[in-house]
Design an enzyme around this catalytic site. Structure first.
Site, short mmCIF file in Angstrom:
data_model
loop_
_atom_site.label_atom_id
_atom_site.label_comp_id
_atom_site.label_asym_id
_atom_site.label_seq_id
_atom_site.Cartn_x
_atom_site.Cartn_y
_atom_site.Cartn_z
N SER A 161 5.85 -53.30 4.56
CA SER A 161 6.80 -53.49 3.61
C SER A 161 6.12 -54.51 2.56
O SER A 161 5.32 -55.30 2.98
CB SER A 161 8.11 -53.79 4.04
OG SER A 161 9.03 -53.92 2.88
N TYR A 187 12.10 -60.93 8.89
CA TYR A 187 12.05 -59.74 8.38
C TYR A 187 10.37 -59.66 7.65
O TYR A 187 9.54 -58.85 8.00
CB TYR A 187 12.84 -59.28 7.27
CG TYR A 187 12.61 -57.68 6.79
CD1 TYR A 187 12.26 -56.61 7.56
CD2 TYR A 187 12.08 -57.41 5.35
CE1 TYR A 187 12.21 -55.15 7.13
CE2 TYR A 187 11.81 -56.28 5.18
CZ TYR A 187 11.79 -55.04 5.93
OH TYR A 187 11.38 -53.85 5.51
#
Length: 325
Positions: A161, A187
């Protein structure tokens, strides 16, 4: 050392290309694929596109009931088998079942993930985002290496990502054992790990003519956002005050059908031959991040996610963690 192949190849596709468009000229008859998280969001559309082109697809599922309902919307050869990415014994059982059914595995798409969730521990105490997003897929891939080696030119796709830009690997405290937990930093670390994993895996697949890539699918509203309160998504600019997608999101976000396209491009494009371990976005190899660009936060790949030495260090750390799990 950065990956020298991290240069766009002008694929002819674009940010809003769909998975069906990417696979239009691709025949997957006779190919087998495993897609984690393949019964919701991007994963479901990835499975649908693969099955529509003739691939046999196996979907590991943590929730058989939910999977049965969503996978029933797909026509084609799709099978669900139980597996939980946070449970190494479950991963081993799944890999054993797959090995009994297949003689080789052509595609492994490590799509499942969690994002910005409260601090939880999985396995032997791993921080959950690192544990599920990276270590679960690391364990699964290691368990399936024999099947990948038995296939002709297999590919592994790891979903990273643009969130990788938030944080490199926190080598001194990966599991947040001594420092204060930050859900977004965690994350970011996990998404960096996904990119570095593909980098290191590509060298291990080379002997069997295999390739591995990481991809940023783009911004998409999927169940990945389930841990984010509405107020936080408003603050991020993803939602308006009315709770509906903001103008920014409408312009920049993709549909799930568009969001699966870079994954499918990485899994099948002949343009990626010889480009092992690269990070892709918008159906192309991503360029290194231009730190002076106003869009640096959203486009390109940061050096810490393409560093060969960091990738090898993470592989060694991950193997050690797996040995004591």
């Amino acid at each position: 050392m950065a990956n020298a192949d991290q240069v766009p190849v002008n694929s002819g596709f674009h940010a809003k290309s769909t998975g069906a468009e990417v696979l239009a000229e691709i025949d997957l008859a006779g190919k087998t694929a495993v897609v984690t998280g393949g019964y919701s969001g991007l994963g479901l559309e990835t499975v649908r596109a693969l099955a529509n082109k003739g691939a046999t697809v196996i979907v590991p599922v943590r929730s058989p009931e939910k999977a049965a309902e969503t996978l029933a919307t797909i026509s084609g050869d799709v099978t669900a088998l139980p597996m939980d990415l946070s449970d190494n014994r479950s991963i081993a059982r799944f890999a054993g079942q797959v090995a009994e059914e297949l003689s080789g595995l052509d595609l492994l798409i490590n799509n499942a993930g969690i994002m910005a969730c409260p601090l939880e521990r999985v396995g032997p105490g791993w921080e959950s985002q690192f544990g599920v997003n990276h270590m679960g897929h690391f364990a699964l891939t290691k368990a399936l290496m024999g099947l990948l080696a038995a296939a002709e030119a297999p590919r592994v796709v790891s979903l990273s990502s643009t969130g990788h830009k938030i944080s490199p690997i926190r080598w001194d405290d990966i599991q947040y054992e001594t420092s204060e937990y930050d859900k977004w930093q965690a994350y970011g670390q996990a998404k960096t790990a996904n990119a570095l994993f593909a980098n290191a895996l590509s060298r291990r697949l080379k002997v069997t003519n295999g390739l591995a890539f990481s991809v940023h699918p783009g911004g998409i509203f999927t169940p990945l956002q389930r841990h984010l309160p509405k107020e936080e998504m408003i603050a991020l600019g993803w939602l308006g005050e009315d709770g509906e997608p903001s103008e920014l999101a409408k312009q920049g976000f993709k549909t799930p059908e568009q969001g699966c396209s870079t994954t499918l491009w990485a899994a099948t494009s002949p343009l990626l031959e010889g480009k092992a371990g690269v990070y892709c976005e918008d159906c192309d190899i991503a360029a290194p991040t231009d730190m002076y660009s106003p869009t640096a936060r959203f486009f390109g790949v940061n050096a810490h996610a393409t560093d060969d030495d960091a990738a090898e260090r993470l592989w060694s750390v991950s193997e050690a963690l797996l040995e004591v799990a």
